[in-house]
Design a protein around this motif. Structure first.
Motif, PDB file in Angstrom:
ATOM      1  N   UNK A 185     -61.760  -1.485 -64.602  1.00 23.61           N
ATOM      2  CA  UNK A 185     -62.481  -1.682 -63.349  1.00 23.61           C
ATOM      3  C   UNK A 185     -61.514  -1.941 -62.208  1.00 23.61           C
ATOM      4  N   UNK A 186     -60.436  -2.639 -62.494  1.00 28.36           N
ATOM      5  CA  UNK A 186     -59.481  -3.022 -61.451  1.00 28.36           C
ATOM      6  C   UNK A 186     -58.571  -1.871 -61.063  1.00 28.36           C
ATOM      7  N   UNK A 187     -58.218  -1.016 -62.009  1.00 26.90           N
ATOM      8  CA  UNK A 187     -57.229   0.021 -61.761  1.00 26.90           C
ATOM      9  C   UNK A 187     -57.847   1.408 -61.972  1.00 26.90           C
ATOM     10  N   UNK A 188     -57.735   2.256 -60.971  1.00 30.03           N
ATOM     11  CA  UNK A 188     -58.190   3.641 -61.094  1.00 30.03           C
ATOM     12  C   UNK A 188     -56.991   4.504 -61.451  1.00 30.03           C
ATOM     13  N   UNK A 189     -57.076   5.125 -62.623  1.00 28.55           N
ATOM     14  CA  UNK A 189     -55.985   5.974 -63.112  1.00 28.55           C
ATOM     15  C   UNK A 189     -56.333   7.438 -62.841  1.00 28.55           C
ATOM     16  N   UNK A 190     -55.365   8.147 -62.282  1.00 32.69           N
ATOM     17  CA  UNK A 190     -55.568   9.523 -61.833  1.00 32.69           C
ATOM     18  C   UNK A 190     -54.706  10.490 -62.625  1.00 32.69           C
ATOM     19  N   UNK A 191     -55.188  11.703 -62.777  1.00 30.61           N
ATOM     20  CA  UNK A 191     -54.432  12.750 -63.463  1.00 30.61           C
ATOM     21  C   UNK A 191     -54.266  13.949 -62.536  1.00 30.61           C
ATOM     22  N   UNK A 192     -53.027  14.424 -62.393  1.00 27.90           N
ATOM     23  CA  UNK A 192     -52.743  15.700 -61.744  1.00 27.90           C
ATOM     24  C   UNK A 192     -51.930  16.525 -62.733  1.00 27.90           C
ATOM     25  N   UNK A 193     -52.037  17.831 -62.665  1.00 22.87           N
ATOM     26  CA  UNK A 193     -51.161  18.652 -63.496  1.00 22.87           C
ATOM     27  C   UNK A 193     -50.837  19.954 -62.788  1.00 22.87           C
ATOM     28  N   UNK A 194     -49.809  20.623 -63.284  1.00 25.17           N
ATOM     29  CA  UNK A 194     -49.408  21.876 -62.668  1.00 25.17           C
ATOM     30  C   UNK A 194     -48.068  22.359 -63.182  1.00 25.17           C
TER      31      UNK A 194
ATOM     32  N   UNK B 297     -57.800  15.369 -72.655  1.00 19.87           N
ATOM     33  CA  UNK B 297     -56.547  14.963 -72.004  1.00 19.87           C
ATOM     34  C   UNK B 297     -56.764  13.756 -71.110  1.00 19.87           C
ATOM     35  N   UNK B 298     -57.814  13.778 -70.296  1.00 20.77           N
ATOM     36  CA  UNK B 298     -58.092  12.642 -69.413  1.00 20.77           C
ATOM     37  C   UNK B 298     -58.312  11.372 -70.225  1.00 20.77           C
ATOM     38  N   UNK B 299     -59.057  11.477 -71.324  1.00 27.10           N
ATOM     39  CA  UNK B 299     -59.327  10.304 -72.163  1.00 27.10           C
ATOM     40  C   UNK B 299     -58.066   9.816 -72.868  1.00 27.10           C
ATOM     41  N   UNK B 300     -57.234  10.753 -73.293  1.00 27.12           N
ATOM     42  CA  UNK B 300     -55.997  10.392 -74.001  1.00 27.12           C
ATOM     43  C   UNK B 300     -55.116   9.501 -73.138  1.00 27.12           C
ATOM     44  N   UNK B 301     -55.079   9.783 -71.852  1.00 27.10           N
ATOM     45  CA  UNK B 301     -54.232   9.011 -70.941  1.00 27.10           C
ATOM     46  C   UNK B 301     -55.048   8.027 -70.092  1.00 27.10           C
ATOM     47  N   UNK B 302     -56.289   7.762 -70.528  1.00 32.46           N
ATOM     48  CA  UNK B 302     -57.144   6.762 -69.881  1.00 32.46           C
ATOM     49  C   UNK B 302     -57.305   6.996 -68.384  1.00 32.46           C
ATOM     50  N   UNK B 303     -57.463   8.266 -68.009  1.00 33.67           N
ATOM     51  CA  UNK B 303     -57.610   8.612 -66.599  1.00 33.67           C
ATOM     52  C   UNK B 303     -59.085   8.733 -66.233  1.00 33.67           C
ATOM     53  N   UNK B 304     -59.437   8.191 -65.080  1.00 30.05           N
ATOM     54  CA  UNK B 304     -60.817   8.247 -64.616  1.00 30.05           C
ATOM     55  C   UNK B 304     -61.213   9.662 -64.196  1.00 30.05           C
ATOM     56  N   UNK B 305     -60.301  10.346 -63.506  1.00 29.97           N
ATOM     57  CA  UNK B 305     -60.579  11.717 -63.085  1.00 29.97           C
ATOM     58  C   UNK B 305     -59.276  12.427 -62.749  1.00 29.97           C
ATOM     59  N   UNK B 306     -59.361  13.725 -62.581  1.00 28.45           N
ATOM     60  CA  UNK B 306     -58.179  14.498 -62.191  1.00 28.45           C
ATOM     61  C   UNK B 306     -58.341  14.975 -60.755  1.00 28.45           C
ATOM     62  N   UNK B 307     -57.222  15.240 -60.114  1.00 29.10           N
ATOM     63  CA  UNK B 307     -57.216  15.670 -58.707  1.00 29.10           C
ATOM     64  C   UNK B 307     -56.442  16.981 -58.605  1.00 29.10           C
ATOM     65  N   UNK B 308     -57.002  17.910 -57.845  1.00 30.10           N
ATOM     66  CA  UNK B 308     -56.323  19.191 -57.634  1.00 30.10           C
ATOM     67  C   UNK B 308     -56.575  19.647 -56.202  1.00 30.10           C
ATOM     68  N   UNK B 309     -55.757  20.565 -55.729  1.00 30.78           N
ATOM     69  CA  UNK B 309     -55.912  21.098 -54.382  1.00 30.78           C
ATOM     70  C   UNK B 309     -57.149  21.977 -54.269  1.00 30.78           C
ATOM     71  N   UNK B 310     -57.490  22.364 -53.039  1.00 27.03           N
ATOM     72  CA  UNK B 310     -58.701  23.149 -52.832  1.00 27.03           C
ATOM     73  C   UNK B 310     -58.455  24.658 -52.983  1.00 27.03           C
ATOM     74  N   UNK B 311     -57.473  25.003 -53.833  1.00 23.19           N
ATOM     75  CA  UNK B 311     -57.304  26.385 -54.262  1.00 23.19           C
ATOM     76  C   UNK B 311     -57.821  26.456 -55.700  1.00 23.19           C
ATOM     77  N   UNK B 312     -57.597  27.552 -56.378  1.00 20.57           N
ATOM     78  CA  UNK B 312     -58.106  27.670 -57.739  1.00 20.57           C
ATOM     79  C   UNK B 312     -56.967  28.042 -58.676  1.00 20.57           C
ATOM     80  N   UNK B 313     -56.981  27.475 -59.886  1.00 20.25           N
ATOM     81  CA  UNK B 313     -55.978  27.774 -60.900  1.00 20.25           C
ATOM     82  C   UNK B 313     -56.675  28.465 -62.058  1.00 20.25           C
ATOM     83  N   UNK B 314     -56.148  29.623 -62.460  1.00 16.96           N
ATOM     84  CA  UNK B 314     -56.809  30.439 -63.466  1.00 16.96           C
ATOM     85  C   UNK B 314     -55.933  30.639 -64.688  1.00 16.96           C
TER      86      UNK B 314
END
Length: 396
Positions: free
Chosen positions: A32-41, A113-130
């Motif tokens: 609750x105190x800490x929001x953990x974020x995931x980015x990848x690329x 992956x998000x659960x493995x690293x205890x991340x609340x959500x992931x963040x990405x740019x407003x483009x698309x990755x395929x």
């Protein structure tokens, strides 16, 4: 571990979630105190656009974990990367908004992956990755509501930087109203046959707000050792990172100031079409590095008395690269040498901007093919989105 230019204690790291990635012992209170974020690329040819994405992501929470793909994964889905995975891991670690990196992260982001690293959500740019077969790599986390978006940085892309290197003109230093540069945009991202908003070339416009967002805003404190370095720091790369890390380690409490030379000055001693990045772009690239405290935009080539006294410099460092005399034929480091505060730093990394440009030139056809492949996949997605929107309108 290093966080924003300072070493983080074990207790601080544990406060940010768990002592180990993937551990299940995080209490609900901590979550609750800490929001953990995931980015990848891929983070290939890391530039200030990547850094700005990570800065925006970090602002959405407290602890940022960045997953970096392997060479094999990138080659499979996009084409060969410019930098090796080891080089890319180190570049991302050096960005000051990153708390932790995961080497060899999967190309497709899953809830697992998000659960493995205890991340609340992931963040990405407003483009698309395929993926290689044209599927959205974030589809699963989007469906689960664990996806957040940040703005793509206008005016920079790996595509554009590659084009500048191959073009070998100086149009990018000041303006883009140039027929050669227009030809470059046609070939590398915005010609008559290109329509994707995610793969293209646009002009970067520096603002005071962007500099404020990237700057630490921290003044040197009593007891800090003020270290000054200067140069072009063009196409900010792993060679620069290794050098600045060594500079940072020269003192217990280092306050590192980087002097960046104006484009015309760099071109005077480097020649050709250097710098590849203009002064505004280079300033953001350097400010994003965790070992840097301050940047002097348009620093004088000669490190003289006024500069040393103004910043109360304790130590001046330079790498193993050649030092060119100034326009009067004088050693630009004559004054710090006279004061006995000059030190040559051997980072153990001989990579130069020239080496990177050479890598690009040698693999030009591969990069052009990679860009075209990426563009084709993006256009297929755009057409599918248009069809769905049209069908939805017909139903209404």
């Amino acid at each position: 571990m290093i966080k924003n230019g300072h070493h983080v204690t074990k207790d601080q790291s544990e406060e940010a979630g768990c002592s180990k990635p993937g551990a299940s012992a995080c209490s609900p209170e901590k979550r609750k105190r800490v929001v953990r974020l995931w980015c990848d690329g891929c983070y290939d040819m890391v530039h200030y656009g990547h850094s700005n994405q990570l800065r925006q992501a970090k602002s959405m929470g407290d602890y940022l974990i960045v997953g970096v793909h392997t060479d094999a994964e990138i080659s499979k889905h996009k084409g060969p990367p410019v930098f090796t995975q080891e080089e890319r891991y180190k570049m991302v670690r050096a960005i000051k908004w990153v708390d932790e990196i995961v080497e060899g992260a999967p190309y497709v982001t899953t809830l697992e992956t998000l659960d493995k690293y205890n991340c609340d959500f992931c963040v990405h740019g407003d483009d698309i990755t395929l993926t290689v077969d044209g599927k959205d790599t974030y589809a699963e986390v989007k469906r689960a509501g664990r996806y957040r978006e940040c703005k793509r940085t206008q005016g920079v892309s790996t595509t554009d930087l590659v084009g500048r290197m191959l073009l070998m003109t100086k149009a990018h230093h000041s303006n883009m109203e140039n027929t050669d540069y227009q030809q470059h945009t046609d070939n590398f991202g915005r010609g008559a046959t290109v329509h994707s908003p995610w793969t293209g070339v646009s002009q970067f416009l520096q603002t005071s707000q962007k500099i404020i967002q990237f700057a630490s805003g921290k003044e040197p404190q009593p007891g800090d050792t003020i270290i000054y370095v200067a140069g072009a720091f063009d196409l900010f790369h792993i060679g620069h990172v290794d050098f600045l890390e060594m500079v940072f380690k020269q003192a217990e409490r280092a306050y590192v100031i980087v002097g960046l030379h104006f484009d015309q000055e760099v071109n005077h001693y480097k020649g050709k079409n250097y710098p590849i990045m203009n002064i505004h772009e280079r300033s953001l690239s350097v400010l994003a590095c965790r070992y840097v405290s301050e940047v002097v935009i348009g620093a004088p080539y000669a490190v003289g008395k006024d500069l040393l006294d103004h910043f109360k410099v304790d130590l001046v460092c330079h790498g193993k690269t050649e030092v060119f005399p100034n326009k009067d034929g004088v050693d630009p480091y004559a004054e710090p040498k006279r004061r006995g505060i000059f030190r040559t730093i051997d980072s153990g990394n001989n990579l130069t901007t020239d080496d990177i440009v050479q890598r690009i030139i040698e693999n030009r056809l591969q990069f052009e093919a990679r860009n075209q492949k990426k563009e084709a996949k993006e256009m297929a997605v755009i057409e599918a989105m248009k069809r769905r929107e049209h069908q939805h309108q017909e139903v209404q």
